[in-house]
Scaffold this active site. Structure first.
Site, short mmCIF file in Angstrom:
data_model
loop_
_atom_site.label_atom_id
_atom_site.label_comp_id
_atom_site.label_asym_id
_atom_site.label_seq_id
_atom_site.Cartn_x
_atom_site.Cartn_y
_atom_site.Cartn_z
N LYS A 78 0.84 -1.20 0.00
CA LYS A 78 0.00 0.00 0.00
C LYS A 78 0.88 1.25 0.00
CE LYS A 78 -3.95 2.00 2.51
NZ LYS A 78 -4.89 1.84 3.64
N SER A 156 -9.91 2.29 2.72
CA SER A 156 -8.95 2.97 1.86
C SER A 156 -7.99 2.01 1.15
CB SER A 156 -8.13 3.96 2.68
OG SER A 156 -7.34 3.28 3.65
N SER A 180 -10.56 -0.01 7.07
CA SER A 180 -9.94 0.10 5.74
C SER A 180 -9.25 -1.15 5.23
CB SER A 180 -8.95 1.27 5.71
OG SER A 180 -9.64 2.49 5.67
#
Length: 493
Positions: A78, A156, A180
């Site tokens: 990420k 997210s 998330s």
């Protein structure tokens, strides 16, 4: 060869140790899959040369017999994790051109274990969002599709979710501040684990809300999550919130036996207007655990209804403090100035250009609730509510409950753009089942458990006792086996 990217972490580990496949072959298969999936917009920074070097080194380690479980496993990272010499923007314009001179603790641990970095993954800007539509790189697209509609992969960690679900990598790092990891995992039909707060180091992970943020694995199965979590966990003296606890062998905890375990079903999670499919999935999951020998008990978490408003005071407050460092002075984007502009104008213009609308909204809310005259009315009150929510869980666990079963999300994945013009609160409601776990600092895991009538994945969430990730993973493993979810998106990209 071409299907090697479809392997899970455990399968790939065993195949490499048996000499049936090499880390280089595995990595090339994933790089080829990444190259062929650009329309999904999951990967945003390519590190293929680094990946090839790491794969060669992994093969040498495997040959020498010195191979940890993650050795040779290709991962996506990420964009919130700092990776030395590789761009990291937290999907924001304000960090344009930023290349960290250091490596986050978690990625350091993964590379030390022999894992391979395929590239950096898309996400919501500064991890603020539930649909991956706030990224400077553009929307991530869910590999599941209905009637030619592009769907959200959740947020997210939407890039991580899509990359794992579309078999672009074998696992991915995610972060979870209010859901998330778990919400996107449920939207794409994979496993997402948020560990106990303090289990994984936050050092080198761009901060959103420091008392809530926690990194975790996003994988194709519960066993894979156990293997990856072990490599990501451990005490870090550089992070003052990191727990100085030994890391158990999480995979060894997957006995498949939950006889006599108490599973709590909280009445407060039965929301008005909840779709029948979610209700049915929850009932089915409850029956599966009961059939496996668990004792099902009704429980009450009375302060649940205050969790979402408390979260959306605490998280923006911490975000406004954390994001104050992005000023255009030391690194990242800096606005062009007009004649006579001073440092105040430079700050204002840089932040107006550098932060997207959702980040600006949350910073403004956070600054407001921390301001003189409102601090007690909002921030202090939210902190007190947080304490009560934590106590609700403590009381339930004190009664002998081992884990709590809830839905992971209030719906399946929705279409990209469908909520853009809606009241932002509608988007925030996606986190209704997940935020309590972050406020209380508990471990939680989302497991795919079925499909809705459109054929889209639905997930269930299990919440565990603090530091008991092994037990939680074992309960999730039993649920996963009983649910037998094997559906995959049809390749259209």
């Amino acid at each position: 060869m071409s299907d090697l990217n479809k392997l899970g972490i455990a399968e790939a580990r065993d195949a490499m140790r048996a000499g049936d496949v090499s880390a280089v072959e595995l990595t090339e298969a994933c790089l080829s899959a990444v190259d062929g999936a650009k329309t999904l917009n999951a990967f945003v920074h390519d590190t293929s040369e680094i990946a090839r070097d790491q794969a060669k080194a992994a093969d040498a380690r495997i040959k020498s017999g010195d191979a940890p479980d993650m050795c040779g496993i290709p991962l996506g990272i990420k964009d919130l994790f700092c990776t030395k010499g590789v761009p990291g923007q937290a999907a924001s314009r304000i960090l344009e051109g930023f290349k960290p001179e250091y490596e986050s603790t978690i990625t350091t641990q993964l590379w030390d274990a022999g894992a391979v970095m395929l590239g950096k993954l898309n996400m919501d800007e500064f991890a603020m969002g539930s649909s991956n539509e706030t990224s400077v790189y553009g929307d991530v697209i869910n590999p599941w599709k209905i009637d030619d509609r592009n769907l959200t992969p959740g947020g997210s960690s939407g890039g991580s979710a899509t990359a794992v679900a579309a078999d672009l990598c074998l696992g991915a790092t995610g972060t979870d501040t209010g859901g998330s990891i778990r919400q996107p995992a449920a939207f794409v039909g994979i496993t997402g684990m948020k560990p106990t707060y303090g289990r994984c180091s936050r050092w080198g992970v761009v901060a959103f809300a420091s008392s809530l943020d926690q990194a975790g694995p996003m994988t194709k199965s519960v066993r894979d999550a156990a293997i990856m979590l072990e490599a990501m966990s451990g005490h870090d003296p550089k992070d003052s919130t990191s727990a100085n606890l030994a890391v158990p062998n999480f995979e060894a905890a997957l006995s498949g036996d939950i006889k006599g375990k108490k599973i709590g079903i909280p009445k407060e999670y039965r929301m008005d207007g909840m779709p029948d499919e979610i209700e049915q999935l929850w009932a089915d999951g409850t029956a599966m655990l009961k059939d496996a020998g668990a004792e099902i008990v009704d429980i009450s978490l009375p302060h649940t209804k205050y969790a979402l408003p408390a979260y959306y005071v605490v998280a923006p407050a911490e975000a406004s403090s954390n994001l104050a460092r992005y000023d255009g002075v030391r690194f990242g984007h800096r606005a062009s100035l007009a004649q006579g502009d001073g440092i105040t104008e430079m700050y204002e213009k840089t932040r107006a250009e550098g932060f997207g609308p959702e980040v600006q909204r949350r910073v403004m809310i956070g600054t407001y609730v921390l301001s003189a005259g409102f601090y007690d009315a909002y921030y202090n009150r939210a902190r007190k509510v947080r304490t009560l929510i934590k106590k609700d869980f403590e009381d339930v666990f004190a009664q002998g409950v081992d884990a709590i079963l809830t839905p992971a999300t209030p719906s399946s994945a929705f279409g990209l753009g469908e909520m853009k013009d809606a009241d932002p609160v509608q988007m925030y409601l996606n986190d209704v089942f997940t935020v309590t776990v972050n406020l209380a600092g508990l471990p939680g895991i989302a497991v795919p458990a079925g499909l809705d009538k459109q054929g889209l994945p639905l997930g269930l969430q299990l919440i565990g006792r603090p530091w008991e990730e092994g037990d939680l993973l074992n309960t999730a493993y039993v649920l996963e086996q009983a649910a037998g979810f094997v559906a995959k998106p049809e390749k259209w990209w």
